[in-house]
Write a protein that holds these residues in place. Structure first.
Motif, PDB file in Angstrom:
ATOM      1  N   PRO A   7       0.804  -1.219   0.000  1.00  0.00           N
ATOM      2  CA  PRO A   7       0.000   0.000   0.000  1.00  0.00           C
ATOM      3  C   PRO A   7       0.838   1.271   0.000  1.00  0.00           C
ATOM      4  O   PRO A   7       2.011   1.224   0.312  1.00  0.00           O
ATOM      5  CB  PRO A   7      -0.812  -0.125   1.299  1.00  0.00           C
ATOM      6  N   PRO A   8       0.174   2.407  -0.301  1.00  0.00           N
ATOM      7  CA  PRO A   8       0.914   3.662  -0.390  1.00  0.00           C
ATOM      8  C   PRO A   8       1.531   4.059   0.936  1.00  0.00           C
ATOM      9  O   PRO A   8       1.162   3.578   1.995  1.00  0.00           O
ATOM     10  CB  PRO A   8      -0.165   4.682  -0.788  1.00  0.00           C
ATOM     11  N   THR A   9       2.416   5.037   0.824  1.00  0.00           N
ATOM     12  CA  THR A   9       3.105   5.549   2.000  1.00  0.00           C
ATOM     13  C   THR A   9       2.108   5.960   3.068  1.00  0.00           C
ATOM     14  O   THR A   9       1.124   6.612   2.780  1.00  0.00           O
ATOM     15  CB  THR A   9       3.947   6.776   1.599  1.00  0.00           C
ATOM     16  N   GLY A 230       1.577  10.532  -2.855  1.00  0.00           N
ATOM     17  CA  GLY A 230       0.562  11.094  -1.961  1.00  0.00           C
ATOM     18  C   GLY A 230      -0.858  10.658  -2.283  1.00  0.00           C
ATOM     19  O   GLY A 230      -1.111   9.514  -2.663  1.00  0.00           O
ATOM     20  N   ASN A 231      -1.774  11.599  -2.129  1.00  0.00           N
ATOM     21  CA  ASN A 231      -3.188  11.293  -2.313  1.00  0.00           C
ATOM     22  C   ASN A 231      -3.525  10.922  -3.754  1.00  0.00           C
ATOM     23  O   ASN A 231      -4.420  10.115  -4.000  1.00  0.00           O
ATOM     24  CB  ASN A 231      -4.047  12.489  -1.881  1.00  0.00           C
ATOM     25  N   LEU A 235      -5.454   7.505  -4.839  1.00  0.00           N
ATOM     26  CA  LEU A 235      -6.672   7.533  -5.632  1.00  0.00           C
ATOM     27  C   LEU A 235      -6.532   6.701  -6.903  1.00  0.00           C
ATOM     28  O   LEU A 235      -7.424   5.919  -7.259  1.00  0.00           O
ATOM     29  CB  LEU A 235      -7.029   8.984  -5.968  1.00  0.00           C
ATOM     30  N   ILE A 236      -5.407   6.861  -7.602  1.00  0.00           N
ATOM     31  CA  ILE A 236      -5.186   6.100  -8.842  1.00  0.00           C
ATOM     32  C   ILE A 236      -5.153   4.597  -8.556  1.00  0.00           C
ATOM     33  O   ILE A 236      -5.770   3.789  -9.258  1.00  0.00           O
ATOM     34  CB  ILE A 236      -3.869   6.537  -9.511  1.00  0.00           C
ATOM     35  N   LEU A 237      -4.425   4.198  -7.520  1.00  0.00           N
ATOM     36  CA  LEU A 237      -4.317   2.778  -7.206  1.00  0.00           C
ATOM     37  C   LEU A 237      -5.666   2.197  -6.786  1.00  0.00           C
ATOM     38  O   LEU A 237      -5.992   1.053  -7.119  1.00  0.00           O
ATOM     39  CB  LEU A 237      -3.272   2.553  -6.119  1.00  0.00           C
ATOM     40  N   ALA A 238      -6.472   2.980  -6.078  1.00  0.00           N
ATOM     41  CA  ALA A 238      -7.810   2.520  -5.701  1.00  0.00           C
ATOM     42  C   ALA A 238      -8.666   2.297  -6.946  1.00  0.00           C
ATOM     43  O   ALA A 238      -9.424   1.322  -7.042  1.00  0.00           O
ATOM     44  CB  ALA A 238      -8.477   3.539  -4.776  1.00  0.00           C
ATOM     45  N   ASP A 462      -3.325  17.705  -8.925  1.00  0.00           N
ATOM     46  CA  ASP A 462      -3.867  16.647  -9.785  1.00  0.00           C
ATOM     47  C   ASP A 462      -4.854  15.768  -9.029  1.00  0.00           C
ATOM     48  O   ASP A 462      -5.783  15.218  -9.619  1.00  0.00           O
ATOM     49  CB  ASP A 462      -2.717  15.791 -10.339  1.00  0.00           C
ATOM     50  N   TYR A 463      -4.652  15.640  -7.725  1.00  0.00           N
ATOM     51  CA  TYR A 463      -5.602  14.901  -6.874  1.00  0.00           C
ATOM     52  C   TYR A 463      -6.985  15.536  -6.980  1.00  0.00           C
ATOM     53  O   TYR A 463      -7.991  14.848  -7.176  1.00  0.00           O
ATOM     54  CB  TYR A 463      -5.080  14.948  -5.444  1.00  0.00           C
TER      55      TYR A 463
END
Length: 473
Positions: A7-9, A230-231, A235-238, A462-463
């Motif tokens: 998972p992300p940082t 970051g966020n 979001l992209i990975l989700a 971009d988020y």
């Protein structure tokens, strides 16, 4: 499909992950194989998106809309968990109808059954629920003193609708090429990524992911992670996770490490359909090698634990007809178990709220309001506290209006100092193909501002662009 670096940082690592020196390749090769992401592209053709959809004005999928029990592969690939089946049926919520506004109109039903009796304006009994949302953030009053779930406009009586629809003339290889060009060379063309990702269904994103690996011999997720942070990365990975996997992964993350994110357990387990919950339980076992019910028991306790164990059985009655005699009897039993006695019989509340269909619970709430001259939500607030209160209320709120429940969660993820980005991302992604249009409409009624306006003021870069592209104006 692999999720390198996932998972992300900031997220708690899965047990034992990542091993020292392999932080950039979570999980390590062979531990979590998705050899080609999804089933191979048979000559460039992908299986069609599932034809199952939400029926007319109902909120629950027809049995054909989700993979049947046993639909998950059980034979693991060499060295690890089984790969997900490709494309059709897997975790991608079908588009179509579901809950409309609050209260439900006469045409509202939950899936092909007879229309249900609407609740007269506002909550039954005209009262507003007090108490807290999960995490203790919800105040007892709403902005401007407004009723929490205003009556709906006629435009909201046509069932649910997602803001993301499958793209017409879809070409997975063309989209894979666009994403490759956006990440090639110096810098990243984030706008190109936003344009593709926000205009493709989850099923189509899985096909793009498989096409990318076929065309370039590289993992799309790994490339995206190297370009994003970051966020925006979260979001992209989700968005690129299959829907069922994302729910299972969110539950796993909520129970890892020190502490438990109870509000995540409530949000997922108390709002999904029987088939969705059964799919999540199987996915949780196959992907993480763990038993969801056992993890719930080890991370929660008391009546809240019992409610969640009941929820993860996926055995709620889904008969769409309403037995008004039963509704009257259940209302009487709930009154005698709570307001009508000293102390509270928690098991009675658990039994009725965990087993009755949502249309039946709605009728029970109406009967309770007439009998007790108080709505059942406020009685739950008087009789319970903490996470068991939040869980019981989440079930009742979904019986009355599921989009309003998610609108409320979105509002409190952004209200005040700071933003609960994980909740914001999770709800926007999971509802984007189901009922985000209705969530936006009820959000405006409840809070006198649009969801997109609030997102724009609470996010940036971009988020924000990608969230706004998914939510729309």
């Amino acid at each position: 499909m692999s999720y390198p670096g996932y998972p992300p940082t900031g997220y708690p690592p899965f047990p034992g992950y990542p091993p020292a020196g392999q932080e950039s390749s979570f999980p390590p090769p062979g531990q979590y194989p998705y050899s080609s992401g999804f089933s191979p592209m048979g000559g460039g053709a992908y299986p069609p998106a599932p034809s199952g959809s939400y029926p007319g004005a109902g909120g629950y999928p027809t049995p054909g809309g989700y993979p049947a029990a046993g639909g998950y592969p059980v034979t693991p690939h060499p060295g690890g968990a089984p790969a997900y089946p490709g494309g059709q049926g897997f975790g991608a919520p079908p588009g179509g109808a579901g809950f409309s506004g609050y209260p439900q109109p006469p045409a509202q039903s939950y899936g092909g059954g007879p229309a249900q009796v609407p609740v007269p304006g506002g909550f039954p009994g005209g009262q507003m629920p007090g108490g807290q949302m999960p995490g203790g953030q919800m105040p007892s009053q709403y902005p401007g003193g407004q009723a929490p779930y205003p009556s709906q406009p006629a435009a909201m009586t046509q069932g649910t609708q997602g803001t993301i629809r499958p793209a017409s003339n879809f070409d997975a290889m063309r989209d894979a090429e666009i994403l490759r060009k956006a990440m090639k060379g110096f810098g990243t063309d984030e706008q190109a990524i936003v344009d593709v990702v926000s205009n493709r269904s989850n099923d189509q994103r899985q096909q793009i992911k498989a096409a990318f690996k076929t065309m370039y011999g590289k993992d799309l997720i790994k490339d995206l992670k190297s370009e994003l942070s970051g966020n925006m990365e979260e979001l992209i990975l989700a968005l690129f996770m299959p829907s069922t996997y994302y729910d299972a992964w969110s539950l796993r993350k909520a129970m890892q490490g020190a502490g438990t994110q109870e509000r995540v357990l409530i949000e997922i387990l108390c709002t999904r359909t029987n088939q969705e919950i059964r799919d999540i339980v199987r996915c949780y076992q196959s992907e993480f090698g763990r038993d969801l019910e056992k993890d719930i028991k080890s991370d929660t306790s008391g009546h809240f634990e019992r409610l969640l164990v009941s929820m993860c059985q996926g055995n709620r009655d889904e008969n769409q007809s309403v037995n008004h005699q039963m509704a009257q009897e259940d209302a009487q039993r709930l009154y005698q178990a709570g307001e009508g006695k000293l102390g509270t019989d928690e098991s009675c509340f658990n039994m009725i709220l965990a087993t009755r269909s949502f249309p039946q619970l709605k009728a029970t709430m109406e009967a309770y309001s007439r009998m007790a001259n108080r709505d059942l939500l406020s009685s739950v607030s008087r009789e319970f506290s903490g996470y068991i209160e939040s869980g019981l209320k989440a079930i009742l709120q979904c019986a009355l209006n599921r989009p309003a429940f998610f609108a409320e969660r979105l509002y409190y993820s952004m209200k005040g100092a700071g933003t609960d980005d994980s909740t914001l991302v999770r709800i926007v992604v999971t509802r984007s193909e189901i009922d985000l249009v209705q969530i936006k409409q009820i959000f405006t009624q409840m809070y006198q501002k649009t969801l997109s306006t609030m997102i724009a003021s609470d996010t940036s870069g971009d988020y924000r662009k990608l969230l706004m592209a998914i939510v729309g104006q």
